[in-house]
Design a protein around this motif. Sequence first.
Motif, short mmCIF file in Angstrom:
data_model
loop_
_atom_site.label_atom_id
_atom_site.label_comp_id
_atom_site.label_asym_id
_atom_site.label_seq_id
_atom_site.Cartn_x
_atom_site.Cartn_y
_atom_site.Cartn_z
N ARG A 230 19.73 -20.35 36.14
CA ARG A 230 21.22 -20.02 36.50
C ARG A 230 21.36 -18.27 35.77
O ARG A 230 20.80 -18.25 34.63
N ALA A 231 21.96 -17.41 36.74
CA ALA A 231 22.05 -16.17 35.88
C ALA A 231 23.22 -16.12 34.95
O ALA A 231 24.38 -16.83 35.35
N ARG A 232 23.11 -15.43 33.94
CA ARG A 232 24.09 -15.27 32.88
C ARG A 232 24.39 -13.76 32.71
O ARG A 232 23.30 -13.14 32.35
N ALA A 234 26.91 -11.13 30.48
CA ALA A 234 27.68 -11.15 29.42
C ALA A 234 29.12 -10.40 29.94
O ALA A 234 29.12 -9.39 30.55
N ASP A 235 30.27 -10.96 29.58
CA ASP A 235 31.24 -10.22 30.24
C ASP A 235 31.71 -9.22 29.39
O ASP A 235 32.72 -8.18 29.96
N GLN A 251 20.27 -9.04 37.79
CA GLN A 251 19.82 -10.61 37.44
C GLN A 251 19.13 -10.66 38.80
O GLN A 251 17.96 -11.56 38.56
#
Length: 384
Positions: A230-232, A234-235, A251
């Motif tokens: 899964r791509a993550r 950072a907000d 990503q």
Amino acid sequence: MTTSLDLTGLAARPAQVWGAVRLVPLVRDEPIGDLRLHAELYGDAAGLVEVGPRHAYLSYVPHGFVATWTGDGTPAAAYGTQLCAERDQVPAATMGLRFHRRTARRQAKDRLRFLPLHLSLEGYLALHSGGPTIAWEEWSHRAVSQGLSPRAEEAYAGAEVRGLADALRVFEIHPGQCGVMVYVADALAAAFAVPHPDDYRALHPTLLQDLYGELIHHYATLVLPVPDFRARIADTRIGSLEDLRGAAAEQEEAWARFHDTTMAAGLLGHAYTWRTVHRMGRFTLARLRPPFRPKEENHIGEAITDDSGRIAYLKTFRLSESQVRRGHLLDRLAAHDWHLPDAAAGLGIDTAQLGLRLEAAGFAFLLRQDVLDGYRKRARTGRG
């Protein structure tokens, strides 16, 4: 010709996972319009394929592909999948036998029928099939007179690979998708690519009828589900929709790079021997085989390339370790004119050890019985 496999023009997109099966879509930026593929379905009848005078093999041949092309670069017509006529159906109480003339055969000026995977499998089965080129004293009469014929190899239909049918059924086809990489327990089972997205949509179900190696069947049966990647994002980096789109693109690029350099490295990171089978206008149909590296990932396959070398069609088959060993031994013997002492020296072993390796690989019939008995005795007594 020896060269690596280049998937330029095909980009990997995020994978989809079902149990131990991971499917990685391959998307083209620009479809190839002047070459199209469609399937001819043959049913469940066994196929007898004539590959030349006095040479044929028996195999499961569920379907063939028909390639249609144009000579001036204009779009080619897609004929659509052709089902068997009613008169060709096999009675339920019998085992049918369908005859095929050659693995690749021209049907019209701009149309070629070929048997997917069978081009490459036939090339593997025919590897040095003539046997010893010189009648050295160690070889049996059968080896000298008949070579390796008859020769048999085993594979599993996709329907026998646990989880593959469900994975293909629920798979979401991407816009512009022209291929897929099939992984089982994150071992690459097969690569499949076609010229046009419409071809892929029509041929996607045929992956279930394709052949897969022993290792893949084993992994599908025994291995637990693989994790999803899964791509993550950072907000803290996201301040607008434009930032989000940019981060998502990063990503996607990172995944494609990881896939090509790590997951698919066993397929893309090695050179292959290419042999031309048929020329179709600006396209060339060829089979490819690896240098048979023991204890490494090895694939055989077939491809259609255009006049710039770009892959238009690709289908591969992963060899089992035992199949790799057989190919490696035959290659080494052929490289030394089937002279056992020279081949053994090239492998860094003695002649008796090479003889026993041939026996373990299923080639005991190539050696005279008294010679093989002598090798066994030397192994038992520990004499070199």
